[in-house]
Design a protein around this motif. Structure first.
Motif, mmCIF file in Angstrom:
data_model
loop_
_atom_site.group_PDB
_atom_site.id
_atom_site.type_symbol
_atom_site.label_atom_id
_atom_site.label_comp_id
_atom_site.label_asym_id
_atom_site.label_seq_id
_atom_site.Cartn_x
_atom_site.Cartn_y
_atom_site.Cartn_z
ATOM 1 N N SER A 1 0.748 -1.305 -0.037
ATOM 2 C CA SER A 1 -0.005 0.016 0.222
ATOM 3 C C SER A 1 1.034 1.187 0.010
ATOM 4 O O SER A 1 0.503 2.472 -0.380
ATOM 5 C CB SER A 1 -1.186 -0.006 1.218
ATOM 6 N N ARG A 2 2.100 0.944 0.235
ATOM 7 C CA ARG A 2 3.154 2.385 0.596
ATOM 8 C C ARG A 2 2.498 3.472 1.386
ATOM 9 O O ARG A 2 2.682 4.710 1.273
ATOM 10 C CB ARG A 2 3.156 2.909 -0.917
ATOM 11 N N THR A 3 1.841 2.916 2.540
ATOM 12 C CA THR A 3 1.520 3.845 3.389
ATOM 13 C C THR A 3 2.060 3.279 4.945
ATOM 14 O O THR A 3 2.718 2.122 5.058
ATOM 15 C CB THR A 3 -0.254 3.679 3.750
ATOM 16 N N TYR A 4 2.112 4.509 5.889
ATOM 17 C CA TYR A 4 2.716 4.186 6.959
ATOM 18 C C TYR A 4 1.700 3.969 7.981
ATOM 19 O O TYR A 4 0.640 4.670 8.242
ATOM 20 C CB TYR A 4 3.451 5.458 7.320
ATOM 21 N N SER A 5 1.749 2.625 8.865
ATOM 22 C CA SER A 5 0.747 2.307 9.749
ATOM 23 C C SER A 5 1.188 3.337 11.165
ATOM 24 O O SER A 5 2.222 3.655 11.274
ATOM 25 C CB SER A 5 0.795 0.854 10.093
ATOM 26 N N ALA A 6 -0.007 3.596 11.690
ATOM 27 C CA ALA A 6 -0.058 4.655 13.083
ATOM 28 C C ALA A 6 -0.846 3.866 13.935
ATOM 29 O O ALA A 6 -1.917 3.258 13.508
ATOM 30 C CB ALA A 6 -0.070 6.010 12.717
ATOM 31 N N ARG A 7 -0.824 4.165 15.161
ATOM 32 C CA ARG A 7 -1.577 3.638 16.301
ATOM 33 C C ARG A 7 -1.966 5.133 16.922
ATOM 34 O O ARG A 7 -1.112 5.838 17.430
ATOM 35 C CB ARG A 7 -1.075 2.767 17.128
ATOM 36 N N VAL A 8 -3.194 4.987 17.228
ATOM 37 C CA VAL A 8 -3.689 6.607 18.013
ATOM 38 C C VAL A 8 -4.324 6.046 19.349
ATOM 39 O O VAL A 8 -5.276 5.106 19.093
ATOM 40 C CB VAL A 8 -4.704 7.267 17.077
ATOM 41 N N ALA A 9 -3.793 6.505 20.467
ATOM 42 C CA ALA A 9 -4.411 6.420 21.611
ATOM 43 C C ALA A 9 -5.332 7.367 22.156
ATOM 44 O O ALA A 9 -5.436 8.484 21.860
ATOM 45 C CB ALA A 9 -3.178 6.187 22.623
ATOM 46 N N PHE A 10 -6.400 6.853 23.033
ATOM 47 C CA PHE A 10 -7.541 7.651 23.459
ATOM 48 C C PHE A 10 -6.625 8.555 24.730
ATOM 49 O O PHE A 10 -5.880 7.823 25.379
ATOM 50 C CB PHE A 10 -8.677 6.798 23.946
ATOM 51 N N THR A 11 -6.996 9.707 24.918
ATOM 52 C CA THR A 11 -6.568 10.434 25.753
ATOM 53 C C THR A 11 -7.084 10.105 27.122
ATOM 54 O O THR A 11 -6.792 10.079 28.122
ATOM 55 C CB THR A 11 -6.514 12.084 25.498
ATOM 56 N N GLU A 12 -8.409 9.972 26.835
ATOM 57 C CA GLU A 12 -9.341 9.638 28.166
ATOM 58 C C GLU A 12 -9.415 8.375 28.492
ATOM 59 O O GLU A 12 -9.166 7.606 27.423
ATOM 60 C CB GLU A 12 -10.831 10.001 27.840
ATOM 61 N N ALA A 13 -9.410 8.046 29.708
ATOM 62 C CA ALA A 13 -9.457 6.569 30.242
ATOM 63 C C ALA A 13 -10.898 6.142 30.175
ATOM 64 O O ALA A 13 -12.040 6.652 30.271
ATOM 65 C CB ALA A 13 -9.001 6.656 31.614
#
Length: 365
Positions: A249-261
């Motif tokens: 895909s030539r894309t960069y994987s990223a992970r986004v974390a929730f700020t709120e618990a």
């Protein structure tokens, strides 16, 4: 015939003079104009679809190879730590264990013989009935037998462990996210058979395009919107950013974390991550509000007394319906969005919104 015509013209002239005898000019009507306020520029935000994943997703695999004879769980099932998940055919590792068990017995017997021989040579050595070299040879045989026993016992422990490795167990509490094998399949050691979504934190997995990667960084703030909760937006941050692009895909994987618990989300839910680019502008106006003269773009802004003033602006690349404004406007300004070519500096206008409702300007009662 000419005299009656001249008389008629004279009468009309007298009538006109009578109507304007006081010298006053009829007041012109106040022009209504449609006004809007600058809105957040869509070009300043990039949105990427994503999917809810667990913070920890260990890939579970057998530590030995073999034929799968039993599958105990399915994808989507909840499991507890140390719960059995699948089993391999244990026949080969059990036979190997029995073989090494026999080697241990042989090594123990050999050690007993070497120890007895060494004790005999020690007694003969005291009586000076054997040479020193013969005694040293018996001592070396004893040490070799002891080392061989330690080796075979270690091999037995490994083989015994491998019998236990024929049963795959969960490493922690969670949900089976993927199952990657079938019963009867021969798998290699280390080949992933389950993906476990561990209980605990949840985050969003997204893919970033190569051309936009330079605008994003770790811990950058984002906004997360769930398709199942369209009226709610959650703050988040970029927790992980892959250093290499996907080969296909030539894309960069990223992970986004929730700020709120304790955000109420479920695995696999769809999400939309909006990331604001710090290099982009924050305001935009409709295309129809922009006009230009001698290469300089400007808009008509309303003052508190409902008069117009010309404001030069610096704009960005034109969008389909809006123009990003780099400099010149504030978010609380009111600008004319239509008919801008017919206006002039200081003109008094009557502002209305898109729904033809009067707009109250700051300073007006």
């Amino acid at each position: 015939m000419l005299r009656p015509a001249l008389s008629l013209i004279g009468v009309l002239g007298v009538a006109l003079l009578a109507g304007c005898g006081n010298g006053e000019v009829e007041p012109t009507s106040v022009r209504p104009v449609m006004v809007v306020q600058p809105q957040p520029a869509s070009e300043a935000f990039a949105s990427y679809p994503g999917e809810i994943h667990a913070r920890y997703e260990p890939q579970l695999a057998f530590r030995i190879g073999g034929k799968v004879v039993e599958r105990l769980v399915e994808a989507g099932e909840r499991v507890r730590k140390d719960q059995p998940l699948a089993r391999l055919d244990p026949q080969d590792v059990r036979l190997q264990l029995e073989g090494i068990r026999a080697q241990v017995a042989a090594a123990e017997a050999n050690l007993r013989v070497a120890r007895a021989e060494h004790e005999r040579y020690k007694t003969l050595m005291k009586r000076e009935l054997v040479s020193r070299s013969q005694f040293d040879a018996s001592e070396n045989s004893l040490r070799s037998a002891e080392a061989r026993l330690r080796q075979t016992r270690a091999e037995f422990d490994v083989a015994n462990n491998q019998v236990g490795y024929a049963e795959l167990r969960a490493t922690r509490d969670g949900v089976i996210a993927q199952r990657l094998f079938e019963v009867g399949q021969v798998i290699a050691a280390g080949q992933t058979v389950f993906v476990l979504a561990a209980d605990g934190e949840r985050e969003v997995a997204i893919n970033l395009p190569e051309q936009a990667l330079e605008h994003y960084s770790l811990d950058q703030e984002v906004t997360i919107e769930l398709w199942s909760q369209p009226d709610k937006r959650y703050p988040g941050r970029i927790r992980e950013l892959s250093p290499a692009a996907d080969e296909q895909s030539r894309t960069y994987s990223a992970r986004v974390a929730f700020t709120e618990a304790d955000v109420a989300v479920e695995l696999g839910q769809s999400a939309l991550v909006s990331i604001r680019n710090a290099d982009q502008v924050s305001l935009a106006v409709p295309l129809s509000a922009i006009t230009a003269e001698q290469g300089r773009a400007y808009v008509w802004r309303l003052k508190a007394d409902a008069t117009l003033e010309r404001v030069d602006v610096r704009i960005g690349a034109f969008g389909e319906t809006q123009v990003p404004v780099l400099e010149g406007l504030q978010a609380d300004d009111w600008i004319v969005m239509a008919g801008v070519q017919l206006l002039h500096e200081g003109q008094v206008v009557r502002p209305i919104d898109r729904d033809n409702r009067p707009v109250a300007l700051a300073g007006q009662e």
